[in-house]
Write an enzyme that holds these catalytic residues in place. Structure first.
Site, mmCIF file in Angstrom:
data_model
loop_
_atom_site.group_PDB
_atom_site.id
_atom_site.type_symbol
_atom_site.label_atom_id
_atom_site.label_comp_id
_atom_site.label_asym_id
_atom_site.label_seq_id
_atom_site.Cartn_x
_atom_site.Cartn_y
_atom_site.Cartn_z
ATOM 1 N N SER A 589 0.802 -1.220 0.000
ATOM 2 C CA SER A 589 0.000 0.000 0.000
ATOM 3 C C SER A 589 0.839 1.277 0.000
ATOM 4 C CB SER A 589 -0.979 0.003 1.171
ATOM 5 O OG SER A 589 -0.286 0.212 2.364
ATOM 6 N N LYS A 632 -6.549 3.870 8.773
ATOM 7 C CA LYS A 632 -5.558 4.780 8.194
ATOM 8 C C LYS A 632 -6.045 6.226 8.256
ATOM 9 C CE LYS A 632 -3.458 1.395 5.112
ATOM 10 N NZ LYS A 632 -3.405 0.852 3.761
#
Ligand code: ADP
Length: 682
Positions: A589, A632
């Site tokens: 990611s 996140k």
């Protein structure tokens, strides 16, 4: 006493013939040993265990008392006696009460609580089902007598005269237990047994017969009968067999239900919800921390041949709990998989599997102990780390990061009053204003859960305790404002995970999902003279390295589009580093973050410091979806980031984030790296 003194009973104890006999007698009178014998006989040890305990006791009698073997044997017997072979607590499955208990201790967590209540509801239904017995016997009196007895015992009983009727009755409504005569007209017991085994394998079968020969017993057992009894029937035995089969049957039904696995960052309430479940069910609770366990012996014990051998942690816990049906929390299961020497998965699977754990053998005990009554709850910070067979066995319940307002509520309602009490202070003497609580959360902690906050509150309480003593009694209610917090708690700690304030060339902020929840992470890129090397540092895993390669290849193959010299890599090396260097990092990611850091460095355009990225990059420059979006985004908010750039395909995850979290954050969803460049580079 008769049992072990038999040898001496014929002789007069007052006239020992030799010094050794004299010694033996003195030993026999040792109250500890005598007591041990009494305890063995009175402990209602299971059939398999009692003979072993007796043998061990006999051996002890023959062992020199001062020898190490004596102590080993004695400890072993003491351990057998200390295990709760028969003790259980009765489950309280009242859902209203369970809900009250869960609510009383925990703010929010509605989906978690709902799932737990469903789990308890299923358990409750199982336990309420009346067990069904079918009796097949051509003797009217025999079957009527048994019917009455079993009905009195609380079973739902049906009685039929032969095998054909029994099959019809089973077809109508399968029974849990079939008690059948061997010799019957029409279809006899053995034919019936075969039919039942074929069509209703879960039904327990007990065979009765007036011709109890060894041969017919063996045939019946070979054809799949669970038990065999001669007539006239010994009622106590029959009842025992019925109970045994039912427990096995119900246990399997109960436990075929999944083992719950709580996943989520530390401090999000997994342990305390586990405790609340135990309290709601009226069960004992113990937590077995798996983190740091190195080998199987710690879980399963050392063999007695080792000096200082002990039982494993599972049985030690059961011994401490004093019942064989506690709630055992297998904490941090994902950690043990990483650290374990040997095959942790197979040990854990065995412990969790109801068909195997009913005869769990600890190496020290060397005898089977039934763990099937235990309610296991696992926890893991990242379930993704668990091997598939374990994950399949468990039902995951996700605990996620708390929002600021949730933390504020939990602190005000639970943590602060509790900590004040633990520090000998009375909650009503203190008034922490909401802004003060907020400051404690925002300025002194930066975490997904509440562990750090709990510590900070404890530290505040210590300081308040001092002040209370200094002010003396009757000083009135102490109001704490936001400004007081700084004065009381001192300077705010420095967090590595705060967003940068100045734009910089070659430095981009990524978002990662770790066992602590979401975190921000920086990516640095520099270029120097060299010969086409991509240097990657910062304890990067294979996937992350490949991701960096992909980013670079995409930029090289599209140099013109991004205003790069076509030969920018010709006579240079590019170095990408991800601090903190000592922390292992892995996953795809960070792809777009690395691409942006490199592009910023190559074009000399600084990256906006209040923008953070998460997205996998494809070789053709597409931005691919990532996991852990809510965590996140929350980490970005905590760190003071203003814009989060995420893959377009994550919009479903973004939509499920609470508006409160998104209040101060703008989310930009992108499909291609070109869009990221526009948003990120100054
Ligand atoms: P975990 O097991 O997930 O690491 P804990 O259960 O140890 O977390 O929780 C840490 C602390 O926070 C405990 O004191 C717990 O009671 C408290 N806590 C966590 N979640 C909540 C909640 N929703 N309501 C009240 N207290 C909570």
């Amino acid at each position: 006493m008769k049992w072990f003194r038999k040898k001496n009973a014929e002789e007069s104890p007052s006239e020992p013939k030799s010094p050794s006999e004299k010694k033996e007698q003195v030993e026999l009178k040792d109250p500890v040993i005598e007591n041990l014998h009494k305890r063995i006989e009175e402990a209602y040890l299971p059939d398999q265990i009692l003979p072993v305990a007796r043998d061990e006791y006999e051996r002890l009698l023959k062992t020199e008392k001062s020898s190490p073997e004596f102590a080993i044997g004695q400890n072993y017997l003491e351990f057998i006696l200390s295990l709760p072979w028969n003790s259980t607590t009765k489950d309280d499955l009242d859902l209203t009460r369970a809900k009250e208990v869960l609510d009383a201790r925990h703010y929010g967590l509605s989906p978690v609580k709902e799932r737990i209540l469903e789990f308890l509801a299923v358990k409750s239904l199982h336990s309420r089902q009346q067990a069904k017995i079918l009796l097949a016997d051509d003797e009217v009196i025999a079957r009527e007598n048994l019917s009455i007895i079993f009905e009195q015992d609380g079973f739902a009983v049906r009685a039929v005269a032969n095998g054909i009727e029994a099959v019809a009755a089973m077809e109508n409504d399968p029974a849990d237990i079939l008690v059948t005569d061997l010799k019957m007209d029409g279809m006899d017991g053995l034919q019936l047994l075969q039919e039942v085994r074929r069509r209703w394998p879960d039904t327990g079968v007990i065979m009765l017969t007036g011709y109890a020969t060894v041969k017919s017993a063996v045939t019946a057992m070979m054809k799949g009968a669970d038990q065999y009894l001669g007539k006239p029937v010994n009622l106590t035995k029959l009842r025992d067999y019925v109970m045994e089969l039912l427990t096995k049957n119900q246990r399997i039904q109960h436990l075929r239900g999944p083992v719950l696995c709580f996943s989520g960052p530390p401090g999000t309430g997994k342990t305390s919800i586990g405790k609340a479940i135990a309290e709601a069910m009226g069960r004992k609770f113990f937590r077995l921390s798996l983190a740091g366990l190195r080998d199987e012996a710690e879980l399963r014990g050392h063999r007695r041949t080792y000096v200082g051998a002990m039982a494993g942690r599972i049985l030690q816990g059961i011994e401490k709990a004093g019942v064989r049906n506690p709630v055992i929390m297998l904490d941090e299961m994902d950690k043990v998989i990483q650290d374990f020497k040997g095959d942790a998965t197979s040990v854990l699977l065995e412990i969790l599997d109801p068909e195997q754990n009913s005869s769990f053998v600890d190496n020290y005990l060397g005898l089977p102990f039934d763990l099937s009554g235990v309610l296991f709850i696992a926890t893991a910070n990242m379930v993704e780390r668990l091997p598939a067979p374990l994950r399949d066995r468990m039902e995951e319940i996700e605990f996620s990061s708390y929002t600021l307002s949730e933390k504020q509520q939990i602190a005000t309602r639970f943590l602060i009053p509790e900590q004040l009490r633990q520090h000998g202070l009375s909650p009503k003497d203190f008034d922490l204003l909401p802004e003060a609580v907020r400051s404690l959360i925002v300025d002194y902690t930066r975490e997904a859960g509440l562990r750090g906050l709990e510590k900070q509150v404890a530290s505040l309480c210590r300081k308040l305790a001092r002040k209370t003593l200094a002010d003396g009694e009757g000083a009135g209610v102490l109001t704490v404002e936001a400004a007081d917090i700084k004065e009381i708690m001192g300077t705010t700690p420095h967090f590595n995970t705060a967003a940068k304030t100045e734009p910089k060339v070659g430095l981009a902020t990524g978002l990662v999902w770790t066992e602590n929840g979401g975190e921000i992470l920086f990516v640095e890129a520099v270029k120097m003279n060299g010969n086409k090397q991509l240097i990657l540092t910062g304890s990067l895993g294979e996937v992350l390295r490949e991701s960096a390669q992909t980013s670079l290849s995409f930029l090289r193959s599209n140099a013109e589009r991004f205003n790069l010299a076509p030969d920018f890599f010709e006579a240079s090396d590019i170095h990408v580093h991800l601090p903190a260097g000592a922390v292992t990092k892995e996953g795809p990611s960070a792809g777009i973050t690395i691409a942006i850091a490199i592009l910023s460095m190559l074009t000399d355009r600084p990256v906006r410091p209040d923008v953070a990225f998460s997205g996998e990059i494809s070789l053709l420059g597409e931005v691919l979806p990532v996991a852990g979006v809510r965590e996140k985004v929350m980490a970005a908010a905590r760190a003071g980031i203003k814009t989060v750039i995420l893959p377009k395909q994550c919009d479903y995850a973004v939509r499920s984030i609470e508006p409160e979290v998104l209040e101060n954050i703008e989310i930009r969803l992108v499909e291609r790296l070109d869009e990221v460049v526009e948003l990120a580079l100054i």
